[in-house]
Write an enzyme that holds these catalytic residues in place. Structure first.
Site, mmCIF file in Angstrom:
data_model
loop_
_atom_site.group_PDB
_atom_site.id
_atom_site.type_symbol
_atom_site.label_atom_id
_atom_site.label_comp_id
_atom_site.label_asym_id
_atom_site.label_seq_id
_atom_site.Cartn_x
_atom_site.Cartn_y
_atom_site.Cartn_z
ATOM 1 N N ARG A 79 0.606 -0.816 0.002
ATOM 2 C CA ARG A 79 0.017 -0.173 0.141
ATOM 3 C C ARG A 79 0.709 0.828 -0.052
ATOM 4 O O ARG A 79 1.526 1.446 0.884
ATOM 5 C CB ARG A 79 -0.616 -0.038 1.190
ATOM 6 C CG ARG A 79 -2.275 1.078 1.398
ATOM 7 C CD ARG A 79 -2.719 0.966 2.114
ATOM 8 N NE ARG A 79 -3.928 2.033 2.720
ATOM 9 C CZ ARG A 79 -3.971 2.324 3.226
ATOM 10 N NH1 ARG A 79 -2.700 3.081 4.536
ATOM 11 N NH2 ARG A 79 -5.045 3.886 3.582
ATOM 12 N N ASN A 156 -6.986 8.082 2.367
ATOM 13 C CA ASN A 156 -6.478 7.544 3.717
ATOM 14 C C ASN A 156 -7.554 8.445 5.178
ATOM 15 O O ASN A 156 -7.841 9.621 4.808
ATOM 16 C CB ASN A 156 -5.537 7.330 4.000
ATOM 17 C CG ASN A 156 -4.869 6.881 5.056
ATOM 18 O OD1 ASN A 156 -5.068 5.595 5.475
ATOM 19 N ND2 ASN A 156 -4.548 8.052 6.884
ATOM 20 N N GLU A 157 -8.329 7.281 5.709
ATOM 21 C CA GLU A 157 -9.055 8.115 6.564
ATOM 22 C C GLU A 157 -10.190 9.027 6.740
ATOM 23 O O GLU A 157 -9.357 10.687 6.989
ATOM 24 C CB GLU A 157 -8.159 7.911 8.252
ATOM 25 C CG GLU A 157 -7.791 6.504 8.317
ATOM 26 C CD GLU A 157 -6.224 6.142 9.607
ATOM 27 O OE1 GLU A 157 -6.520 7.858 9.960
ATOM 28 O OE2 GLU A 157 -5.544 6.174 9.999
ATOM 29 N N HIS A 223 -9.397 0.265 9.198
ATOM 30 C CA HIS A 223 -8.532 0.234 10.185
ATOM 31 C C HIS A 223 -8.366 -0.071 11.876
ATOM 32 O O HIS A 223 -9.286 1.038 12.717
ATOM 33 C CB HIS A 223 -8.007 2.339 10.031
ATOM 34 C CG HIS A 223 -7.147 2.224 9.047
ATOM 35 N ND1 HIS A 223 -6.450 3.414 8.222
ATOM 36 C CD2 HIS A 223 -7.911 0.814 7.528
ATOM 37 C CE1 HIS A 223 -6.692 3.292 7.283
ATOM 38 N NE2 HIS A 223 -7.132 2.026 6.084
ATOM 39 N N TYR A 225 -7.091 0.029 14.983
ATOM 40 C CA TYR A 225 -5.737 0.037 16.403
ATOM 41 C C TYR A 225 -6.829 0.000 17.643
ATOM 42 O O TYR A 225 -6.902 -0.822 18.020
ATOM 43 C CB TYR A 225 -5.063 1.280 16.332
ATOM 44 C CG TYR A 225 -4.519 1.696 14.475
ATOM 45 C CD1 TYR A 225 -3.132 0.654 15.096
ATOM 46 C CD2 TYR A 225 -5.020 2.189 13.370
ATOM 47 C CE1 TYR A 225 -2.268 1.271 13.438
ATOM 48 C CE2 TYR A 225 -4.728 3.179 12.081
ATOM 49 C CZ TYR A 225 -2.659 1.569 12.466
ATOM 50 O OH TYR A 225 -2.355 2.221 10.777
ATOM 51 N N GLU A 252 -5.155 -1.954 7.558
ATOM 52 C CA GLU A 252 -4.031 -0.668 8.470
ATOM 53 C C GLU A 252 -4.510 -2.107 9.562
ATOM 54 O O GLU A 252 -5.256 -1.613 10.220
ATOM 55 C CB GLU A 252 -4.363 0.749 8.908
ATOM 56 C CG GLU A 252 -4.098 1.242 7.283
ATOM 57 C CD GLU A 252 -2.785 3.216 8.507
ATOM 58 O OE1 GLU A 252 -3.143 2.612 9.203
ATOM 59 O OE2 GLU A 252 -3.206 3.845 6.920
ATOM 60 N N TRP A 281 0.965 -1.702 9.008
ATOM 61 C CA TRP A 281 1.390 -0.320 8.935
ATOM 62 C C TRP A 281 2.233 -0.333 10.342
ATOM 63 O O TRP A 281 2.442 -0.840 11.030
ATOM 64 C CB TRP A 281 0.243 0.952 9.470
ATOM 65 C CG TRP A 281 1.017 1.976 9.670
ATOM 66 C CD1 TRP A 281 1.534 2.447 10.678
ATOM 67 C CD2 TRP A 281 0.710 2.991 8.528
ATOM 68 N NE1 TRP A 281 1.619 3.988 9.591
ATOM 69 C CE2 TRP A 281 1.026 4.451 8.688
ATOM 70 C CE3 TRP A 281 0.244 3.461 7.042
ATOM 71 C CZ2 TRP A 281 1.391 5.014 7.761
ATOM 72 C CZ3 TRP A 281 -0.093 4.062 6.200
ATOM 73 C CH2 TRP A 281 0.858 5.333 6.633
#
Length: 537
Positions: A79, A156-157, A223, A225, A252, A281
């Site tokens: 990516r 992205n995001e 994503h 986290y 991610e 990531w």
């Protein structure tokens, strides 16, 4: 093992959805396609993404070697971070075309993403998805015709934690602008809330967004986290999409984060179980305070961090689960290379060994080898190499190490493990046989630059070294040249690289680094070289 998950609830949902939303049929174009919630390559072979992000836009000079190293470690996808010019320097059409060409040369599927949208609505400098589409239209010539090899991650995001309710409408509008302009690629769309969709906005609006794509060729990207720190949260989110027949990847994730501790083991196990893609990531170059998300030290593919070890070589990791896309000619091959020969030791020092072995053979060609350390029945990666030899550094003196080798072919198949070899490293320099000079060459508010010189005052040459010290004031090393650094708390270790490894008797080598500090920035009071103490001066 993979399984497909179906439920009565999914069937009822599909029936209700069909009453209100017309689900488009798959678009009959070349390139990647989505069908029944799965991603297929241009040959009609199911493709499960196993890759990492590379911060190209900030480190353009590192991309060539990074892509080669990422491939050698087994990834099938990279990516690529791009900029539309709104927050960072715009990546030109020629630059993007070159990146795509390098991805193809390394037999990697190239997922391109625009990073300037990150946290829109909350991050003042971030721009909208509409601005990202403007950029895609400017560089269209770099990606049109590359649908077999390129996935387009629109932005992205694209929303932070404010004003994100319009995510669905804005995402659909972006999809349709790209389709109207002639983009036939599989499109990848990130969730809001800095990609983590803790609000459930993407989860609830995904059916309508997918239905808005006239090509039915959109993949959703979550994503993971700190929001995803329990197995229940991870499994619930991913199963929700699979149950609805909607395509989802973990676009991610990391092993740790400033907003919490994600459960990377469950992320990797669940995606493998469900046959879903994941992208970690990130390769290297992360700044403070998330340096721990680097997979390698200083863009050095031979120097994996703990996170790099985990994602490439751990359970359900890339080396174990990745399969190359069949568009590169090896996707249907299931025959592993022959077992490499037993590694033999051709050179040994206090901190490194050189190993060679008889090469493997394979129907479609051996692409590289992985040298692993074996201890207590467990394996850890030591190094990846494209040839049948390797220098393994960063070892402790006067210590026994056991090594074995795997081979990997162009289709991603891995051989059986070779027989093992055990070697004892040489003793390190005696105490007092080295002298270290530590000098701060520049200092500013919160940061500093330092230079360290190591002199060999002993009677034997040094071939490979590891220098250690402890800080007294909580300083942090952030970037090193001439060495590779790791830091745990106040303790710093720097090991040599190829061009600084040798210190002849009476000679010296130097390396430098950037660091951060608060309050005070006093010099370390003691140093060790390969576990032997050094004088200062």
């Amino acid at each position: 093992m993979r399984r497909r998950v179906a439920s009565l609830g999914a069937a009822v949902f599909a029936l209700l959805l069909s009453m209100f939303v017309v689900i488009p049929t798959a678009h009959a174009e070349a390139g990647f396609q989505v069908n029944d919630g799965r991603l297929y390559d241009a040959n009609g072979q199911e493709f499960v993404i196993r890759g990492v992000s590379h911060p190209h836009t900030w480190f353009t000079s590192e991309t060539t070697r990074s892509l080669a190293d990422i491939k050698s470690l087994g990834a099938n996808t990279v990516r690529i971070v791009l900029s539309s010019g709104d927050q960072w320097t715009e990546n030109s059409t020629a630059d993007v075309a070159n990146v795509v060409s390098q991805c193809k040369a390394n037999r990697l599927i190239c997922m391109l993403e625009v990073h300037d949208t990150t946290g829109y609505g909350e991050q003042a400098a971030a721009v909208s998805l509409d601005r990202a589409v403007d950029y895609w239209l400017r560089i269209q010539d770099a990606v049109i015709g590359e649908e077999d090899y390129v996935l387009v991650n629109i932005g992205n995001e694209p929303y932070g934690n404010t004003d994100y309710a319009g995510w669905g409408a804005d995402t659909s509008a972006a999809i349709n602008r790209l389709r109207d302009a002639g983009f036939d690629h599989t499109l990848v769309v990130d969730g809001p809330n800095w990609g983590q969709d803790w609000s459930g906005t993407m989860r609830s609006q995904a059916p309508e967004v997918f239905a808005s794509d006239p090509h039915a060729n959109t993949v959703f990207s979550i994503h993971m986290y700190g929001v995803y720190d329990t197995a229940a949260e991870i499994e619930d989110y991913l199963h929700h999409f699979v149950d609805q027949g909607l395509p989802i990847i973990v676009g991610e994730f990391g092993h740790n984060h400033s907003d919490g501790d994600p459960d990377e083991d469950t992320i990797m196990a669940t995606t493998e179980d469900l046959g879903l893609g994941y992208i970690g990531w990130s390769w290297s170059g992360n700044g403070s305070p998330v340096e721990y998300l680097d997979m390698v030290h200083g863009f050095d593919g031979d120097s994996l961090t703990p996170w790099g070890e985990r994602i490439f070589h751990g359970a359900d990791g890339i080396a174990q689960t990745s399969r190359e896309a069949s568009v590169f000619g090896g996707g249907s091959d299931t025959t592993a290379p022959t077992t490499p020969g037993t590694p033999s030791v051709s050179a040994v020092s206090a901190s490194s060994v050189t190993l060679t072995w008889a090469p493997s053979t394979d129907d479609v060609g051996v692409t590289g080898y992985q040298v692993v350390r074996v201890a207590g029945g467990q394996e850890t990666a030591a190094i990846s190499t494209p040839t049948n030899s390797a220098i393994v550094g960063g070892l402790s003196p006067d210590t026994d190490y056991t090594f074995a080798v795997y081979a990997r072919d162009a289709a991603g198949n891995r051989s059986a493990r070779s027989a093992t070899t055990t070697v004892t490293t040489e003793s390190g320099p005696a105490a007092g046989s080295c002298a270290v000079t530590y000098r701060v060459s520049g200092e500013w508010n919160g940061g500093f630059q330092a230079e360290v010189t190591i002199r060999n005052t002993g009677t034997s040459p040094v071939d490979g070294w590891t220098l250690g010290w402890s800080y007294l004031d909580g300083q942090t090393v952030t970037n090193v040249w001439g060495g590779v650094a790791t830091q745990t708390g106040d303790t710093v270790t720097v090991r040599s690289v190829d061009y600084t490894a040798a210190i002849p008797v009476g000679g010296s080598v130097s390396f430098g680094f950037l660091g951060s500090w608060t309050g005070a920035n006093s010099a370390p009071s003691a140093f060790t070289l390969n576990d032997g103490s050094c004088t200062q001066g």
